[in-house]
Design a protein around this motif. Structure first.
Motif, PDB file in Angstrom:
ATOM      1  N   TYR A 135     -28.110 -34.551 -40.418  1.00  0.00           N
ATOM      2  CA  TYR A 135     -28.863 -34.945 -41.605  1.00  0.00           C
ATOM      3  C   TYR A 135     -29.109 -36.454 -41.550  1.00  0.00           C
ATOM      4  O   TYR A 135     -28.208 -37.219 -41.190  1.00  0.00           O
ATOM      5  N   ALA A 136     -30.319 -36.870 -41.908  1.00  0.00           N
ATOM      6  CA  ALA A 136     -30.680 -38.284 -41.810  1.00  0.00           C
ATOM      7  C   ALA A 136     -29.789 -39.168 -42.677  1.00  0.00           C
ATOM      8  O   ALA A 136     -29.528 -40.321 -42.311  1.00  0.00           O
ATOM      9  N   ASN A 137     -29.290 -38.648 -43.778  1.00  0.00           N
ATOM     10  CA  ASN A 137     -28.434 -39.476 -44.621  1.00  0.00           C
ATOM     11  C   ASN A 137     -26.979 -39.478 -44.154  1.00  0.00           C
ATOM     12  O   ASN A 137     -26.143 -40.162 -44.727  1.00  0.00           O
ATOM     13  N   ASN A 138     -26.676 -38.768 -43.072  1.00  0.00           N
ATOM     14  CA  ASN A 138     -25.340 -38.809 -42.474  1.00  0.00           C
ATOM     15  C   ASN A 138     -25.334 -39.951 -41.449  1.00  0.00           C
ATOM     16  O   ASN A 138     -25.279 -39.743 -40.240  1.00  0.00           O
ATOM     17  N   GLN A 139     -25.401 -41.155 -41.963  1.00  0.00           N
ATOM     18  CA  GLN A 139     -25.523 -42.327 -41.106  1.00  0.00           C
ATOM     19  C   GLN A 139     -24.297 -42.567 -40.231  1.00  0.00           C
ATOM     20  O   GLN A 139     -24.405 -43.114 -39.139  1.00  0.00           O
ATOM     21  N   GLY A 140     -23.121 -42.143 -40.681  1.00  0.00           N
ATOM     22  CA  GLY A 140     -21.924 -42.294 -39.858  1.00  0.00           C
ATOM     23  C   GLY A 140     -22.056 -41.507 -38.564  1.00  0.00           C
ATOM     24  O   GLY A 140     -21.760 -42.007 -37.475  1.00  0.00           O
ATOM     25  N   HIS A 167     -33.648 -32.375 -47.005  1.00  0.00           N
ATOM     26  CA  HIS A 167     -33.386 -33.646 -46.320  1.00  0.00           C
ATOM     27  C   HIS A 167     -33.896 -33.563 -44.889  1.00  0.00           C
ATOM     28  O   HIS A 167     -33.956 -32.490 -44.291  1.00  0.00           O
ATOM     29  N   ASP A 168     -34.212 -34.732 -44.348  1.00  0.00           N
ATOM     30  CA  ASP A 168     -34.652 -34.823 -42.960  1.00  0.00           C
ATOM     31  C   ASP A 168     -33.475 -34.620 -42.014  1.00  0.00           C
ATOM     32  O   ASP A 168     -32.326 -34.923 -42.360  1.00  0.00           O
ATOM     33  N   ILE A 169     -33.777 -34.143 -40.818  1.00  0.00           N
ATOM     34  CA  ILE A 169     -32.797 -33.995 -39.743  1.00  0.00           C
ATOM     35  C   ILE A 169     -33.224 -34.917 -38.600  1.00  0.00           C
ATOM     36  O   ILE A 169     -34.379 -34.888 -38.169  1.00  0.00           O
ATOM     37  N   LEU A 170     -32.299 -35.727 -38.121  1.00  0.00           N
ATOM     38  CA  LEU A 170     -32.546 -36.580 -36.963  1.00  0.00           C
ATOM     39  C   LEU A 170     -32.092 -35.840 -35.715  1.00  0.00           C
ATOM     40  O   LEU A 170     -31.038 -35.199 -35.712  1.00  0.00           O
ATOM     41  N   GLU A 171     -32.875 -35.926 -34.654  1.00  0.00           N
ATOM     42  CA  GLU A 171     -32.546 -35.309 -33.374  1.00  0.00           C
ATOM     43  C   GLU A 171     -32.256 -36.418 -32.365  1.00  0.00           C
ATOM     44  O   GLU A 171     -33.062 -37.335 -32.195  1.00  0.00           O
TER      45      GLU A 171
END
Length: 188
Positions: A135-140, A167-171
């Motif tokens: 998840y994009a807001n899981n910056q850790g 929410h966005d997902i970063l790959e």
């Protein structure tokens, strides 16, 4: 290194999870809203029996490798990391992890674990590419993968649900050319 461990890093030992690892502590992690905030397990009931079934299932599949992360200083199980499923045809696999022991958060252990399993996957399992999504807001988690040598490869807009909101997902991905940075991350 003990023969019980598959591989190690400066502060962690990694070994295949056993049924004895699937107890009250593991269950408490999955029931903790701070720990499970970004885990898909948050969407379903969790019991020791279900955890044991999950671990047994993963351990039975030759293309998935689930390891417990154990602190080298005191032997404490702090979380899990998995590579797989691995596509033999494409020589690629996914990496996922969680650190359930909140006292171990913020110490760089996620980066260390990601680097260690990535090197293991390339050197021992023969992968040519690893990928992870978060998840994009899981910056850790995102920062841990980037520090371990991964590169952001994509963004899936409004792809996952958290607390009723999309929410966005970063790959992120890692290829052989990136391994020098990964090996350096493991030593820093």
């Amino acid at each position: 290194m003990s023969q019980d461990y598959a591989f190690e890093s400066p502060r962690l030992n990694f070994r295949k999870l056993e049924m004895s690892d699937c107890g009250e502590t593991y269950l408490a992690w999955l029931l903790d809203p701070e720990v499970n905030r970004y885990l898909e397990t948050r969407h379903s009931e969790q019991t020791i029996e279900l955890i044991q079934g999950f671990v047994a299932g993963v351990n039975s599949r030759p293309n998935e490798h689930l390891f417990g992360m154990f602190r080298r200083d005191d032997g404490r199980h702090i979380g899990n990391i998995k590579v797989g499923p691995i596509s033999a045809l494409h020589r690629r696999g996914d990496v996922s992890l969680f650190i359930g022991d909140r006292a171990s958060w913020g110490q760089g252990l996620a980066t260390e674990a990601i680097a260690a399993i990535s090197i293991y996957a390339f050197d021992t399992l023969g992968v040519a590419k690893l990928a992870s999504g978060m998840y994009a807001n899981n910056q850790g988690s995102y920062r841990a993968f980037i520090k371990a040598g991964y590169h952001q490869e994509g963004l899936r807009r409004q792809h996952g649900l958290i607390d009723g909101e999309l929410h966005d997902i970063l790959e992120c991905g890692l290829i052989a050319q990136d391994l020098a940075a990964t090996r350096k991350a493991l030593l820093s």
